[in-house]
Each structure stands twice: as C-alpha cells, then as structure tokens.
Scaffold this active site. Structure first.
Site, PDB file in Angstrom:
ATOM      1  N   GLU A  25      15.146 -20.448  43.973  1.00 52.41           N
ATOM      2  CA  GLU A  25      14.188 -21.606  44.578  1.00 52.41           C
ATOM      3  C   GLU A  25      14.485 -21.552  45.712  1.00 52.41           C
ATOM      4  OE1 GLU A  25      14.976 -24.242  41.120  1.00 52.41           O
ATOM      5  OE2 GLU A  25      14.207 -22.801  39.474  1.00 52.41           O
ATOM      6  N   ASN A  85       7.587 -35.413  33.664  1.00 47.97           N
ATOM      7  CA  ASN A  85       8.941 -35.920  33.381  1.00 47.97           C
ATOM      8  C   ASN A  85       8.999 -36.115  35.378  1.00 47.97           C
ATOM      9  OD1 ASN A  85       8.742 -33.206  34.829  1.00 47.97           O
ATOM     10  ND2 ASN A  85      10.354 -32.604  32.539  1.00 47.97           N
ATOM     11  N   HIS A 105      11.820 -32.241  39.520  1.00 53.26           N
ATOM     12  CA  HIS A 105      12.588 -30.547  38.928  1.00 53.26           C
ATOM     13  C   HIS A 105      13.927 -30.390  39.262  1.00 53.26           C
ATOM     14  CE1 HIS A 105      13.257 -26.307  37.917  1.00 53.26           C
ATOM     15  NE2 HIS A 105      13.769 -26.573  39.282  1.00 53.26           N
ATOM     16  N   LYS A 122       7.825 -33.714  41.446  1.00 58.23           N
ATOM     17  CA  LYS A 122       6.353 -33.821  41.050  1.00 58.23           C
ATOM     18  C   LYS A 122       5.278 -34.836  41.827  1.00 58.23           C
ATOM     19  CE  LYS A 122       8.857 -30.920  37.388  1.00 58.23           C
ATOM     20  NZ  LYS A 122       8.535 -30.452  35.932  1.00 58.23           N
ATOM     21  N   TYR A 175       7.400 -21.430  36.763  1.00 54.58           N
ATOM     22  CA  TYR A 175       7.927 -21.480  36.253  1.00 54.58           C
ATOM     23  C   TYR A 175       7.155 -20.027  34.891  1.00 54.58           C
ATOM     24  CZ  TYR A 175       8.267 -27.051  36.483  1.00 54.58           C
ATOM     25  OH  TYR A 175       8.679 -27.467  36.222  1.00 54.58           O
TER      26      TYR A 175
HETATM   27  N1  UDP Z   1       7.126 -28.300  29.617  1.00 56.39           N
HETATM   28  C1  UDP Z   1       6.248 -28.820  28.683  1.00 56.39           C
HETATM   29  N2  UDP Z   1       6.101 -29.095  27.735  1.00 56.39           N
HETATM   30  C2  UDP Z   1       7.340 -28.554  26.914  1.00 56.39           C
HETATM   31  C3  UDP Z   1       8.321 -28.005  27.031  1.00 56.39           C
HETATM   32  C4  UDP Z   1       8.583 -28.251  29.097  1.00 56.39           C
HETATM   33  O1  UDP Z   1       5.551 -29.509  29.706  1.00 56.39           O
HETATM   34  O2  UDP Z   1       6.914 -28.936  25.817  1.00 56.39           O
HETATM   35  C5  UDP Z   1       7.521 -28.719  31.620  1.00 56.39           C
HETATM   36  C6  UDP Z   1       8.247 -30.183  31.949  1.00 56.39           C
HETATM   37  O3  UDP Z   1       7.558 -30.391  33.322  1.00 56.39           O
HETATM   38  C7  UDP Z   1       9.511 -29.902  32.159  1.00 56.39           C
HETATM   39  C8  UDP Z   1       9.436 -27.776  32.808  1.00 56.39           C
HETATM   40  O4  UDP Z   1       7.969 -28.031  31.342  1.00 56.39           O
HETATM   41  O5  UDP Z   1      10.513 -30.147  33.301  1.00 56.39           O
HETATM   42  C9  UDP Z   1      10.303 -26.830  33.095  1.00 56.39           C
HETATM   43  O6  UDP Z   1      10.707 -26.970  31.206  1.00 56.39           O
HETATM   44  P1  UDP Z   1      12.272 -26.707  31.319  1.00 56.39           P
HETATM   45  O7  UDP Z   1      11.980 -26.480  30.159  1.00 56.39           O
HETATM   46  O8  UDP Z   1      12.730 -25.389  32.088  1.00 56.39           O
HETATM   47  O9  UDP Z   1      13.155 -27.851  31.125  1.00 56.39           O
HETATM   48  P2  UDP Z   1      13.505 -28.907  33.043  1.00 56.39           P
HETATM   49  O10 UDP Z   1      14.611 -27.274  33.006  1.00 56.39           O
HETATM   50  O11 UDP Z   1      12.826 -28.986  33.734  1.00 56.39           O
HETATM   51  O12 UDP Z   1      13.810 -29.722  31.829  1.00 56.39           O
HETATM   52 MG    MG Z   2      13.938 -25.618  33.727  1.00 56.28          MG
END
Ligand code: UDP
Ligand code: MG
Length: 145
Positions: free
Chosen positions: A129, A115, A118, A10, A50
C-alpha cells in the site's frame, strides 16, 4: 518490532477535519507520522486498493464513497505500527468499534462504509500500500541504489 504502515483518512474523516486528532492519537501511542499528503483518488487506484472486495454487493457504494472527496495518505512508523494503528482505528463496523477508538468515536453508526480511516492489515500489505500510494518514495529509493 519496528515497522511502518499505511494509514488513510477517508473522505468522511477529511470532511470531519480529523487529521490533527488522528495524528495526536498515533503520537500518544508512540507512533510517528513520517509522511502526510492529501490526494484525490481515481477509480483505478480504489479498485486496486479494495481488490479483495470487488465482488461484494457493497463495492459500488464503497468506491463512490472513496471518490467523494480527497483522502489523506499517511505513513506511520514505530514499534508494532501495523497492529497498533488497527487497534486505534477500532472495528470495521463503527457501531461495534469501542468508544475511544477512532471509528467508535467518529464513524457513522450505519454499517460499514463510512468509517473514517484505513490501516494496513499486515506488514506485507503495508509495503504494497505504501508503494501504491507513495510511488515517488519507491522511485527515490531506486535512484540511490
Ligand atoms: N466495507 C463496507 N461494507 C462492509 C464491509 C466493509 O462498505 O460490509 C468497507 C469499509 O469502508 C471498510 C472497507 O470496506 O473499511 C474495507 O473492508 P475491510 O473488510 O478490509 O475492513 P477494514 O480492514 O477497513 O477494517
Ligand atoms: Mg482491510
């Protein structure tokens, strides 16, 4: 099982110059990074990627983060590539991600947008994807059929 998955550094991971470190961690786990490219995303592809989060209050923050600089799109191959990449990434919330995971070591400790990385969460989503971020590969495949 031999699989492929989609991983994406990211904008914060790109700013922190973590590509070499991430590739090293994948390779140390017997994964191969078969494709790498830098991309600047647009609103539409972020909304598709997303889509499951569009209704969340944090979506606007997430979208502007994903548009804040280039990302690096990767295809990662190997035994259990989907779950291995997820393990190497660590938990979504970087402050809960264990030390030794990519998010635990490099993620911003304020939950949860910034974080670093991805990774697809299933074999099915990996294919969706890869198709989304590497449409040129799909076209090549169609041509030789
Ligand atoms: N995210 C965020 N706030 C939250 C949860 C998720 O900004 O409370 C963002 C974060 O960058 C995350 C992305 O949304 O990686 C996708 O969320 P997901 O639940 O799919 O988590 P991941 O699969 O990336 O662990
Ligand atoms: Mg995810």
């Amino acid at each position: 099982m031999e699989e492929r998955t989609y991983a994406m550094l990211k904008p914060d991971g790109v700013r922190k110059q973590l590509l070499d470190e991430v590739i090293k961690r994948f390779e140390n786990a017997d994964l191969k990074v078969s494709h790498v490219k830098e991309m600047v995303l647009d609103e539409e592809i972020v909304k598709q990627h997303y889509a499951h989060l569009l209704d969340k209050p944090f979506y606007p923050t997430l979208e502007s983060f994903m548009l804040s600089g280039p990302v690096i799109a990767m295809i990662v191959e190997g035994d259990n590539a989907v779950s291995k990449v997820r393990e190497l990434m660590g938990a979504t919330d970087s402050k809960e991600a264990l030390p030794g995971t990519i998010r635990g070591d490099y993620g911003d400790k304020t939950c949860c947008t910034y974080n670093i990385i991805h990774g697809s969460d299933s074999v099915h989503n990996a294919e969706v994807e890869i198709h989304r971020f590497y449409p040129e590969l799909t076209k090549e495949k169609q041509k030789i059929r």
